[in-house]
Design a protein around this motif. Sequence first.
Motif, PDB file in Angstrom:
ATOM      1  N   LYS A  91      32.461  40.177  40.641  1.00  0.00           N
ATOM      2  CA  LYS A  91      33.048  39.062  41.372  1.00  0.00           C
ATOM      3  C   LYS A  91      34.561  39.209  41.347  1.00  0.00           C
ATOM      4  N   VAL A  92      35.180  38.981  42.475  1.00  0.00           N
ATOM      5  CA  VAL A  92      36.633  39.034  42.580  1.00  0.00           C
ATOM      6  C   VAL A  92      37.100  37.672  43.063  1.00  0.00           C
ATOM      7  N   TYR A  93      37.996  37.082  42.296  1.00  0.00           N
ATOM      8  CA  TYR A  93      38.528  35.764  42.636  1.00  0.00           C
ATOM      9  C   TYR A  93      39.957  35.909  43.136  1.00  0.00           C
ATOM     10  N   ASP A  94      40.371  34.976  43.962  1.00  0.00           N
ATOM     11  CA  ASP A  94      41.720  35.016  44.519  1.00  0.00           C
ATOM     12  C   ASP A  94      42.801  35.002  43.452  1.00  0.00           C
ATOM     13  N   ASN A  95      42.590  34.292  42.374  1.00  0.00           N
ATOM     14  CA  ASN A  95      43.630  34.113  41.358  1.00  0.00           C
ATOM     15  C   ASN A  95      43.369  34.922  40.098  1.00  0.00           C
ATOM     16  N   ASP A  96      42.714  36.076  40.206  1.00  0.00           N
ATOM     17  CA  ASP A  96      42.418  36.885  39.029  1.00  0.00           C
ATOM     18  C   ASP A  96      43.653  37.551  38.440  1.00  0.00           C
ATOM     19  N   VAL A  97      44.677  37.776  39.227  1.00  0.00           N
ATOM     20  CA  VAL A  97      45.878  38.436  38.740  1.00  0.00           C
ATOM     21  C   VAL A  97      46.830  37.364  38.207  1.00  0.00           C
ATOM     22  N   PRO A  98      47.197  37.469  36.926  1.00  0.00           N
ATOM     23  CA  PRO A  98      48.120  36.465  36.377  1.00  0.00           C
ATOM     24  C   PRO A  98      49.440  36.426  37.162  1.00  0.00           C
ATOM     25  N   ALA A  99      49.981  35.235  37.323  1.00  0.00           N
ATOM     26  CA  ALA A  99      51.235  35.058  38.059  1.00  0.00           C
ATOM     27  C   ALA A  99      52.357  35.902  37.451  1.00  0.00           C
ATOM     28  N   PHE A 100      52.313  36.109  36.144  1.00  0.00           N
ATOM     29  CA  PHE A 100      53.324  36.935  35.474  1.00  0.00           C
ATOM     30  C   PHE A 100      53.332  38.339  36.065  1.00  0.00           C
ATOM     31  N   HIS A 101      52.153  38.930  36.247  1.00  0.00           N
ATOM     32  CA  HIS A 101      52.059  40.279  36.813  1.00  0.00           C
ATOM     33  C   HIS A 101      52.584  40.315  38.249  1.00  0.00           C
ATOM     34  N   VAL A 102      52.287  39.279  38.995  1.00  0.00           N
ATOM     35  CA  VAL A 102      52.758  39.199  40.381  1.00  0.00           C
ATOM     36  C   VAL A 102      54.283  39.148  40.408  1.00  0.00           C
ATOM     37  N   GLU A 103      54.872  38.326  39.547  1.00  0.00           N
ATOM     38  CA  GLU A 103      56.335  38.195  39.513  1.00  0.00           C
ATOM     39  C   GLU A 103      56.995  39.480  39.037  1.00  0.00           C
ATOM     40  N   VAL A 104      56.410  40.153  38.047  1.00  0.00           N
ATOM     41  CA  VAL A 104      56.958  41.436  37.590  1.00  0.00           C
ATOM     42  C   VAL A 104      56.903  42.451  38.726  1.00  0.00           C
ATOM     43  N   ALA A 105      55.785  42.522  39.425  1.00  0.00           N
ATOM     44  CA  ALA A 105      55.651  43.465  40.541  1.00  0.00           C
ATOM     45  C   ALA A 105      56.674  43.166  41.627  1.00  0.00           C
ATOM     46  N   ARG A 106      56.866  41.899  41.931  1.00  0.00           N
ATOM     47  CA  ARG A 106      57.846  41.499  42.950  1.00  0.00           C
ATOM     48  C   ARG A 106      59.255  41.925  42.527  1.00  0.00           C
ATOM     49  N   SER A 107      59.579  41.728  41.269  1.00  0.00           N
ATOM     50  CA  SER A 107      60.900  42.109  40.761  1.00  0.00           C
ATOM     51  C   SER A 107      61.094  43.621  40.774  1.00  0.00           C
ATOM     52  N   LEU A 108      60.043  44.371  40.464  1.00  0.00           N
ATOM     53  CA  LEU A 108      60.138  45.833  40.511  1.00  0.00           C
ATOM     54  C   LEU A 108      60.373  46.318  41.940  1.00  0.00           C
TER      55      LEU A 108
END
Length: 90
Positions: free
Chosen positions: A10-27
């Motif tokens: 099962k894959v949920y829309d919010n499975d990726v922690p927001a922290f990881h998203v923000e780190v990726a955006r900053s990179l």
Amino acid sequence: MARRLGTPFKVYDNDVPAFHVEVARSLEELNVAAGRSHDAEVSLEDRARIRTEVATEAFEREHGRPPENARELSAVVARLTRPNDRRRGS
């Protein structure tokens, strides 16, 4: 003939922690600002610096102050990087 075994994960829309998203955006922002492709490899030092910056900002938003020491910061990183476990209602 190919057959599917079992139920797909099962894959949920919010499975990726927001922290990881923000780190990726900053990179990505770091790469673009340096004139590199948005998905270029980033040095370990830059990755660590960005993770620390993002964690510090999250800590400050939550507590209204900067972390007092590395232990406080590492605790927030551990919490922010935990996968969202829907079985426990998190």
